[in-house]
Design a protein around this motif. Sequence first.
Motif, PDB file in Angstrom:
ATOM      1  N   ILE A  47       5.727  -2.428   0.967  1.00 29.62           N
ATOM      2  CA  ILE A  47       6.941  -1.849   0.387  1.00 29.62           C
ATOM      3  C   ILE A  47       6.549  -1.115  -0.888  1.00 29.62           C
ATOM      4  O   ILE A  47       5.682  -1.574  -1.621  1.00 29.62           O
ATOM      5  CB  ILE A  47       7.972  -2.962   0.033  1.00 29.62           C
ATOM      6  N   ARG A  48       7.192  -0.009  -1.152  1.00 29.92           N
ATOM      7  CA  ARG A  48       6.983   0.827  -2.329  1.00 29.92           C
ATOM      8  C   ARG A  48       5.569   1.433  -2.344  1.00 29.92           C
ATOM      9  O   ARG A  48       4.933   1.544  -3.405  1.00 29.92           O
ATOM     10  CB  ARG A  48       7.231   0.023  -3.614  1.00 29.92           C
ATOM     11  N   TYR A  49       5.104   1.808  -1.167  1.00 30.09           N
ATOM     12  CA  TYR A  49       3.815   2.507  -1.045  1.00 30.09           C
ATOM     13  C   TYR A  49       3.913   3.813  -1.820  1.00 30.09           C
ATOM     14  O   TYR A  49       4.942   4.498  -1.789  1.00 30.09           O
ATOM     15  CB  TYR A  49       3.559   2.781   0.444  1.00 30.09           C
ATOM     16  N   SER A  50       2.850   4.181  -2.507  1.00 26.07           N
ATOM     17  CA  SER A  50       2.885   5.404  -3.319  1.00 26.07           C
ATOM     18  C   SER A  50       3.248   6.627  -2.470  1.00 26.07           C
ATOM     19  O   SER A  50       2.639   6.858  -1.424  1.00 26.07           O
ATOM     20  CB  SER A  50       1.513   5.645  -3.952  1.00 26.07           C
ATOM     21  N   PRO A  51       4.223   7.437  -2.938  1.00 31.13           N
ATOM     22  CA  PRO A  51       4.610   8.636  -2.179  1.00 31.13           C
ATOM     23  C   PRO A  51       3.684   9.827  -2.442  1.00 31.13           C
ATOM     24  O   PRO A  51       3.879  10.904  -1.899  1.00 31.13           O
ATOM     25  CB  PRO A  51       6.013   8.939  -2.732  1.00 31.13           C
ATOM     26  N   LEU A 212      -5.536 -11.769  -2.058  1.00 34.65           N
ATOM     27  CA  LEU A 212      -4.192 -11.823  -1.477  1.00 34.65           C
ATOM     28  C   LEU A 212      -4.241 -11.840   0.053  1.00 34.65           C
ATOM     29  O   LEU A 212      -3.451 -12.520   0.704  1.00 34.65           O
ATOM     30  CB  LEU A 212      -3.436 -10.588  -1.968  1.00 34.65           C
ATOM     31  N   PHE A 213      -5.183 -11.101   0.616  1.00 32.30           N
ATOM     32  CA  PHE A 213      -5.308 -11.028   2.080  1.00 32.30           C
ATOM     33  C   PHE A 213      -6.232 -12.137   2.622  1.00 32.30           C
ATOM     34  O   PHE A 213      -6.710 -12.063   3.745  1.00 32.30           O
ATOM     35  CB  PHE A 213      -5.821  -9.646   2.509  1.00 32.30           C
ATOM     36  N   GLY A 214      -6.489 -13.149   1.791  1.00 33.39           N
ATOM     37  CA  GLY A 214      -7.165 -14.357   2.281  1.00 33.39           C
ATOM     38  C   GLY A 214      -8.682 -14.318   2.266  1.00 33.39           C
ATOM     39  O   GLY A 214      -9.325 -15.181   2.867  1.00 33.39           O
ATOM     40  N   ARG A 235      -0.570  -9.310   5.550  1.00 34.67           N
ATOM     41  CA  ARG A 235       0.418  -9.828   4.591  1.00 34.67           C
ATOM     42  C   ARG A 235       1.572  -8.845   4.458  1.00 34.67           C
ATOM     43  O   ARG A 235       1.414  -7.665   4.713  1.00 34.67           O
ATOM     44  CB  ARG A 235      -0.215  -9.930   3.192  1.00 34.67           C
ATOM     45  N   ASP A 236       2.714  -9.337   3.991  1.00 37.26           N
ATOM     46  CA  ASP A 236       3.780  -8.437   3.551  1.00 37.26           C
ATOM     47  C   ASP A 236       3.646  -8.332   2.043  1.00 37.26           C
ATOM     48  O   ASP A 236       3.614  -9.359   1.351  1.00 37.26           O
ATOM     49  CB  ASP A 236       5.157  -8.996   3.920  1.00 37.26           C
ATOM     50  N   VAL A 237       3.523  -7.116   1.561  1.00 36.08           N
ATOM     51  CA  VAL A 237       3.215  -6.927   0.142  1.00 36.08           C
ATOM     52  C   VAL A 237       4.131  -5.872  -0.472  1.00 36.08           C
ATOM     53  O   VAL A 237       4.688  -5.028   0.231  1.00 36.08           O
ATOM     54  CB  VAL A 237       1.740  -6.497  -0.063  1.00 36.08           C
ATOM     55  N   ARG A 238       4.253  -5.936  -1.780  1.00 39.12           N
ATOM     56  CA  ARG A 238       5.063  -4.964  -2.508  1.00 39.12           C
ATOM     57  C   ARG A 238       4.212  -4.415  -3.644  1.00 39.12           C
ATOM     58  O   ARG A 238       3.550  -5.181  -4.355  1.00 39.12           O
ATOM     59  CB  ARG A 238       6.307  -5.662  -3.064  1.00 39.12           C
ATOM     60  N   GLU A 289       6.411  -6.853 -21.270  1.00 42.14           N
ATOM     61  CA  GLU A 289       6.727  -8.229 -20.848  1.00 42.14           C
ATOM     62  C   GLU A 289       6.418  -8.361 -19.373  1.00 42.14           C
ATOM     63  O   GLU A 289       7.002  -7.658 -18.549  1.00 42.14           O
ATOM     64  CB  GLU A 289       8.240  -8.499 -20.992  1.00 42.14           C
ATOM     65  N   VAL A 290       5.502  -9.291 -19.041  1.00 40.68           N
ATOM     66  CA  VAL A 290       5.201  -9.550 -17.627  1.00 40.68           C
ATOM     67  C   VAL A 290       6.315 -10.426 -17.064  1.00 40.68           C
ATOM     68  O   VAL A 290       6.626 -11.471 -17.612  1.00 40.68           O
ATOM     69  CB  VAL A 290       3.827 -10.241 -17.490  1.00 40.68           C
ATOM     70  N   HIS A 291       6.952  -9.955 -15.976  1.00 46.61           N
ATOM     71  CA  HIS A 291       8.042 -10.716 -15.360  1.00 46.61           C
ATOM     72  C   HIS A 291       7.623 -11.390 -14.069  1.00 46.61           C
ATOM     73  O   HIS A 291       8.309 -12.273 -13.577  1.00 46.61           O
ATOM     74  CB  HIS A 291       9.234  -9.795 -15.049  1.00 46.61           C
ATOM     75  N   SER A 292       6.531 -10.883 -13.475  1.00 42.68           N
ATOM     76  CA  SER A 292       6.165 -11.422 -12.165  1.00 42.68           C
ATOM     77  C   SER A 292       4.665 -11.282 -11.951  1.00 42.68           C
ATOM     78  O   SER A 292       4.015 -10.385 -12.507  1.00 42.68           O
ATOM     79  CB  SER A 292       6.958 -10.643 -11.108  1.00 42.68           C
ATOM     80  N   GLU A 293       4.109 -12.177 -11.129  1.00 45.74           N
ATOM     81  CA  GLU A 293       2.694 -12.086 -10.718  1.00 45.74           C
ATOM     82  C   GLU A 293       2.662 -11.934  -9.211  1.00 45.74           C
ATOM     83  O   GLU A 293       1.698 -12.318  -8.557  1.00 45.74           O
ATOM     84  CB  GLU A 293       1.924 -13.353 -11.116  1.00 45.74           C
ATOM     85  N   THR A 294       3.737 -11.397  -8.614  1.00 47.09           N
ATOM     86  CA  THR A 294       3.824 -11.268  -7.162  1.00 47.09           C
ATOM     87  C   THR A 294       2.588 -10.541  -6.654  1.00 47.09           C
ATOM     88  O   THR A 294       2.153  -9.550  -7.243  1.00 47.09           O
ATOM     89  CB  THR A 294       5.071 -10.435  -6.783  1.00 47.09           C
ATOM     90  N   ASN A 295       2.062 -11.013  -5.534  1.00 45.31           N
ATOM     91  CA  ASN A 295       0.911 -10.372  -4.894  1.00 45.31           C
ATOM     92  C   ASN A 295      -0.306 -10.278  -5.814  1.00 45.31           C
ATOM     93  O   ASN A 295      -1.052  -9.288  -5.763  1.00 45.31           O
ATOM     94  CB  ASN A 295       1.272  -8.969  -4.376  1.00 45.31           C
ATOM     95  N   CYS A 296      -0.491 -11.277  -6.660  1.00 48.55           N
ATOM     96  CA  CYS A 296      -1.667 -11.361  -7.554  1.00 48.55           C
ATOM     97  C   CYS A 296      -1.728 -10.217  -8.564  1.00 48.55           C
ATOM     98  O   CYS A 296      -2.776  -9.999  -9.173  1.00 48.55           O
ATOM     99  CB  CYS A 296      -2.984 -11.374  -6.767  1.00 48.55           C
ATOM    100  N   GLU A 297      -0.661  -9.451  -8.731  1.00 46.12           N
ATOM    101  CA  GLU A 297      -0.674  -8.330  -9.689  1.00 46.12           C
ATOM    102  C   GLU A 297       0.452  -8.524 -10.700  1.00 46.12           C
ATOM    103  O   GLU A 297       1.631  -8.521 -10.330  1.00 46.12           O
ATOM    104  CB  GLU A 297      -0.447  -6.986  -8.964  1.00 46.12           C
TER     105      GLU A 297
END
Length: 437
Positions: A47-51, A212-214, A235-238, A289-297
């Motif tokens: 999701i949100r792949y660079s355009p 992230l991909f194991g 994986r499903d990633v954003r 401000e870091v709000h999330s570490e989703t997907n190791c980023e």
Amino acid sequence: MESPTSTKVIVEPAARLSGLVNCPGDKSISHRYALIGALATGRTTVIRYSPGADCLSTLECLRSLGVKIRYQKGSGDNDSCVQIEGRGLSGLSETSENLNAGNSGTTLRLLAGILAAHPFRSTITGDLSLCRRPMERVIDPLRTMGADIQAESNCPPVTILGGQLQGVAWNPTVPSAQVKSALLLAGLHATGRTTVREPTLTRDHTERALTLFGVEVTRAGLAVSVTGNSTPRARDVRVPGDFSSAAAWAVAAAALPGSEIEISDVGLNPSRTVLLDVLQRAGAKVVSEVHSETNCEPSGRLTVAHRKLQPIIISPVEVPGLIDELPLLAALATHRGGGLTLTGASELRNKESDRITALVKGLRALGANISEQSDGLTVTGDCTLTGGTVDPKADHRLVMAFAIAALGASGPSTILGADAVSVSYPTFFETLNSLRK
Ligand code: S3P
């Protein structure tokens, strides 16, 4: 980008900029999710792949190599969705057509690492800019691992006859995330262990994405290793917002009195954010401000506001962490109170253009007091730019840098070939106009 003067954009000076921005998905991370997804077992959804055109080049190359990809462009820059049917390790198919990486060094170098392990011949080429860029930095180690690679004068087109690779311990002389990533991706297929020991830390998105991909990745100081025969799992990633795109707004806010810009949901990986320290040294108010570490980023919110601008000195050790933001810092230095001394940055000459020469010529054409050195440049922020006509040499980062410099001029500026911006940030000029107050 083949046509350097096809689209001109006129940039009017701005009194101040303010507002909230949501940048497109990160270019570096998007490439990695697509490439690793193609080597994984199962379906990866991004999701949100660079355009940007660069990341679309990666998808086109993977399609030519037999990977089934569904790309749904969203209504804006931020909601595209890419589904990649992984082919498993060494599962790509031979193609007789040349693979076209367009303007994208990341596509070419990372894909070279992957194709070095595939037992067929493939040729990767690109546009005029890419065909001038040095490739021995990936060719030499991949040959050492066992691939047969040909490239006239070590520039693209690069023809690779892959096969069984052996792990390698490699110490690149130039800090480069593209080289490190090419070798780690090749190392997934090699016998034994592959270790890259960098001279200075570069962006670590490949290490994070592989984890992230194991895939097990180990780090000891500046050395990073993978063990061969490691197949990633889908994986499903954003993708977080692109810090290097957000950097244009951070720098613009720092440059123009009365400005404040907030960027939401932007990547804040510390291997990319050295710019924030530099902006603070330049006087700006910076809150991240870091709000999330989703997907190791790590990702979060960034706010930059103008304060009295100060001249800055960039030391060579800071260069790898700032490599894509240096053109913007040269632009910042042309604003009132600014100034820049940059050394140890000769790598800028190997980018989509020779960024040292092109920045010096372009900013001088806008009225800057700027001088060129072999490994950097010096800007004296003692004059207001007049505006003028600049040629960004079909280089997306220079289009953005010249636009940000032009905001502080006394008159309008014309940027030739401004469509090059679509390599990473297709809606850059729309966003710029939305921030004018
Ligand atoms: C990138 C690494 C950097 C950077 C480029 C993207 C990446 O290049 O300049 O825009 O995604 O790995 P080098 O690794 O050649 O420094």
